[in-house]
Design an enzyme around this catalytic site. Structure first.
Site, PDB file in Angstrom:
ATOM      1  N   GLU A 116       0.615  -1.094  -0.060  1.00  0.00           N
ATOM      2  CA  GLU A 116      -0.001   0.065   0.007  1.00  0.00           C
ATOM      3  C   GLU A 116       0.801   1.166  -0.200  1.00  0.00           C
ATOM      4  OE1 GLU A 116      -3.005  -0.240  -0.634  1.00  0.00           O
ATOM      5  OE2 GLU A 116      -3.795  -2.005   0.081  1.00  0.00           O
ATOM      6  N   HIS A 139      -2.607   2.606   8.441  1.00  0.00           N
ATOM      7  CA  HIS A 139      -3.665   1.768   8.004  1.00  0.00           C
ATOM      8  C   HIS A 139      -4.212   0.460   8.767  1.00  0.00           C
ATOM      9  CE1 HIS A 139      -6.572  -0.282   5.274  1.00  0.00           C
ATOM     10  NE2 HIS A 139      -5.680  -1.355   5.071  1.00  0.00           N
ATOM     11  N   HIS A 141      -7.513  -2.504  10.164  1.00  0.00           N
ATOM     12  CA  HIS A 141      -8.676  -3.171  10.061  1.00  0.00           C
ATOM     13  C   HIS A 141      -9.661  -3.048  11.135  1.00  0.00           C
ATOM     14  CE1 HIS A 141      -6.468  -5.471   6.535  1.00  0.00           C
ATOM     15  NE2 HIS A 141      -6.684  -4.270   6.199  1.00  0.00           N
ATOM     16  N   GLU A 169     -16.806  12.979  23.021  1.00  0.00           N
ATOM     17  CA  GLU A 169     -15.411  13.657  22.561  1.00  0.00           C
ATOM     18  C   GLU A 169     -15.117  13.471  21.081  1.00  0.00           C
ATOM     19  OE1 GLU A 169     -12.450   9.790  23.239  1.00  0.00           O
ATOM     20  OE2 GLU A 169     -11.852  11.529  24.165  1.00  0.00           O
ATOM     21  N   HIS A 210     -13.283  -2.746   4.212  1.00  0.00           N
ATOM     22  CA  HIS A 210     -11.881  -3.066   4.248  1.00  0.00           C
ATOM     23  C   HIS A 210     -11.267  -2.516   5.557  1.00  0.00           C
ATOM     24  CE1 HIS A 210      -7.726  -3.359   2.012  1.00  0.00           C
ATOM     25  NE2 HIS A 210      -7.550  -3.145   3.356  1.00  0.00           N
TER      26      HIS A 210
END
Ligand SMILES: [Zn+2]
Length: 270
Positions: A116, A139, A141, A169, A210
């Site tokens: 990525e 990144h 999941h 918050e 994803h």
């Protein structure tokens, strides 16, 4: 030359990776992180003239020429990083207009950076234009955010407003809201470009079905950003099937803005 495994940036990176795994956000080889490093700091630990290997990136990013990043490796498991950082992580310097990465340390089994990398580098370029102090793209999941993309409207205003209403918050932590991409093929320059475009207006970008991308000035801030959105998504999934009796109203969200000096994304509140 000092041992790079003792560098603050390395210790902090490994602790965060380990914590992300512990949170269940990075099963198997899921997730990837890139942290921009200060060349003057890196120089204390690594010989910047010693390029171990040069690896093609498959994209161009002249804005990042000469920039140094600590990145996770492709196919590597977050759970293993703390035990073998030199195999699972690498320090790379972007070169030749972004078409090449010069490996300065790590990936010692012959491996390379995350698949990525386009999404990471393009996101760094986008965020640096908004905030010159941005250093991290992360990144992962997280289960609740991911689950939410199956049952909630993916409209960015609606998705953001739901998250803001789940914990008091939230609007303070991500006043720019959460941008959302539909399902796209991962690992491509196309999803990288789409993510970077979304990063122009928010530090959080959900990839439907994803995971999520977060950006910030340091590892803690970026981790906390994702952690807060994920908590809100968890609350949403707990209540989504129950009759709603109370919520946080727009009037209350405006009170939070005023009290804490944040400005919600224009047009997102009534
Ligand atoms: Zn992923």
């Amino acid at each position: 030359m000092k041992n790079v495994l003792t560098a603050n940036f390395m210790v902090e990176f490994i602790r965060t990776v380990t914590n992300m795994y512990a949170h269940g956000w990075d099963e198997r080889n899921g997730g990837n992180i890139s942290l921009m490093l200060d060349a003057n700091e890196v120089r204390e630990y690594l010989d910047l003239t010693n390029v171990v290997r040069t690896i093609p990136t498959g994209f161009s990013a002249p804005e990042l020429d000469g920039r140094i990043f600590l990145v996770t490796g492709t196919g590597k498991y977050f759970k293993n990083v703390q035990y073998a950082p030199d195999i699972n992580l690498g320090v790379i310097r972007i070169a030749n207009g972004g078409t090449e990465a010069e490996l300065l340390w790590g990936f010692s089994d012959g491996g390379k950076f995350t698949s990525e990398l386009p999404a990471h580098m393009m996101s760094h370029i986008a965020r640096l234009k908004v905030d010159p102090d941005n250093r991290v793209v992360m990144h992962c999941h997280p289960a609740n955010l991911l689950a939410m993309t199956y049952v909630h409207d993916l409209d960015e205003v609606k998705f953001t407003r739901t998250l803001w209403q789940m914990c008091t918050e939230c609007i303070l932590v991500f006043p720019d809201g959460v941008n959302v991409l539909p399902w796209l093929l991962c690992g491509t320059n196309e999803i990288g470009e789409a993510t970077a475009e979304k990063m122009k207006t928010a530090r959080l970008v959900v990839w439907a079905q994803h995971g999520i991308y977060g950006a910030g000035r340091d590892m803690d801030e970026t981790f906390g950003l994702i952690e807060t959105a994920e908590k809100a998504a968890e609350i949403y999934l707990k209540i989504a099937q129950l009759p709603l009796v109370n919520t946080i109203t727009d009037e209350q969200l405006h009170l939070l803005e005023a009290r804490f000096g944040v400005k919600a994304r224009a047009g997102y509140l009534n």
